[in-house]
Design an enzyme around this catalytic site. Structure first.
Site, PDB file in Angstrom:
ATOM      1  N   PHE A 102      47.347  40.848  39.712  1.00 18.50           N
ATOM      2  CA  PHE A 102      46.363  39.450  40.160  1.00 18.50           C
ATOM      3  C   PHE A 102      44.451  39.304  39.555  1.00 18.50           C
ATOM      4  O   PHE A 102      43.865  38.804  39.476  1.00 18.50           O
ATOM      5  CB  PHE A 102      45.857  39.806  41.514  1.00 18.50           C
ATOM      6  N   ASP A 103      44.832  40.880  38.382  1.00 14.83           N
ATOM      7  CA  ASP A 103      43.056  40.686  37.885  1.00 14.83           C
ATOM      8  C   ASP A 103      43.310  39.975  36.877  1.00 14.83           C
ATOM      9  O   ASP A 103      42.477  39.010  36.461  1.00 14.83           O
ATOM     10  CB  ASP A 103      43.112  41.986  37.844  1.00 14.83           C
TER      11      ASP A 103
END
Length: 378
Positions: free
Chosen positions: A170-171
């Site tokens: 998700f980064d």
């Protein structure tokens, strides 16, 4: 100090006040495409400089993987001269990107409202973990978001514990969303002359990136559950055992299933009412799986891979990363580029007229500090 670069974003100046992964990944993509990125670091440097092993020549490969084509200046925002330099950089920049906790830059006069008072054309991008509302004080770590969003509930063996994804997925996704938002805002600026504030948070990126699972819940009222490597809506779409190991086998539609059965010498299965349509195969997967496995057990995974792929059936060996890089090289994708003496992974986007550039290796801490400070004083 301003360099004449090539690429579709040549001429853009990006003030990068981000650190760790989401922001630096976004700014590396912009830098690869020609933007001039000035990486502003604290005197201690980006946290990922210390995230090791592995290393190359004593430098964290985590840091090396997301910071090429940038120039580094170390600024202590508590010192008047350094703060003035940071504020002047923001005044000159086309884009500023930061991932401090929401509101964290206000005390330095580097928040959106203050910066736009002297630079109303700036595209100011903020990345947070959980937005600027009730979650503003939550630390923005990817593993937290994997847990909170529901991803970990979907990852792992059905009878085992939840697992994190093997990367900070998700980064990376938030970095991509930030890049898209910045480019869209730049287009709007070209049309109107006005900059704007672009905000991305990891939890929203996660819920968007969960695609069919989040849609299954919000549109269908279904809470998905952990299925190991199986797919909730397709079968086969998972590893299946062969004579010497597992092979990913996929039938994404009825035609691919028919081709699979032809190669496996199971000609009657596509006309069996239990298996003729995808929804039938999915509902009856426990009856179909042993029929496929029995045939696959007669040959090796490499033999099946060759023949199934030739017949148009999606399939894949389960490689380690060295195998993935090797296959990309074999396919002519040239996955590795060396900048200076630092190898890295090629930017995944190709352009017919304005290719990505690979000019600067990841910078040492404050490597360009003297040059940048002098430029900002002129």
């Amino acid at each position: 100090m301003v360099q004449h670069s090539t690429g579709p974003l040549a001429g853009l100046l990006v003030a990068d006040f981000s650190r760790i992964l989401a922001g630096p990944y976004a700014t590396m993509l912009l830098a690869d495409l020609g933007a001039q990125v000035i990486k502003v670091e604290s005197p201690g440097g980006d946290d990922t400089r210390t995230w090791m092993p592995p290393t190359r020549d004593g430098v964290s490969t985590y840091y090396l993987g997301i910071n090429r084509n940038k120039r580094s200046v170390a600024l202590d925002l508590r010192k008047p001269d350094d703060l003035a330099a940071a504020q002047e950089l923001a005044r000159r920049a086309d884009v500023l990107i930061e991932n401090f906790r929401p509101g964290g830059l206000a005390r330095f006069g580097l928040d959106y409202d203050t910066v736009t008072a002297t630079n109303d054309k700036i595209v100011y991008a903020s990345i947070s973990g959980f937005g600027t509302g009730a979650g503003r004080d939550f630390p923005g770590y990817d593993l937290m978001v994997q847990a909170i969003s529901g991803l970990m509930s979907l990852t792992g063996d059905p009878d085992g514990s939840p697992y994190r994804a093997g990367i900070s997925v998700f980064d990376v996704m938030a970095g991509l969303h930030a890049s898209i938002g910045i480019l869209a805002a730049l287009h709007h600026r070209d049309e109107t002359g006005r900059g704007q504030h672009v905000e991305v948070n990891l939890l929203s990126s996660a819920l968007s990136g969960l695609v069919n699972h989040s849609s299954g819940y919000v549109a269908g009222g279904t809470v998905p559950f952990r299925m190991g490597n199986a797919h909730p809506s397709l079968f086969p779409y998972e590893p299946l055992p062969t004579a010497d190991g597992e092979l990913i086998v996929i039938a994404g539609n009825d035609g691919q299933f028919r081709k699979l059965c032809q190669v496996l010498d199971l000609p009657g299965l596509p006309d069996d009412p239990r298996f003729g349509r995808n929804q039938d195969r999915t509902a009856n997967r426990e009856q179909l799986r042993p029929l496929l496995v029995e045939r696959l057990a007669k040959r090796t995974k490499d033999e099946w891979f060759r023949d199934l792929l030739a017949a148009g059936v999606p399939c894949a060996p389960i490689n380690t990363i060295d195998g993935g890089v090797a296959l990309a090289e074999e396919l002519g994708l040239d996955p590795v580029v060396t900048v200076g003496d630092v190898p890295g992974v090629r930017n995944p986007i190709t352009f017919s007229d304005t290719p990505a550039r690979y000019e600067l290796p990841p910078p040492g801490l404050d490597e360009h500090g003297e040059e940048i400070r002098a430029w900002l004083k002129n």
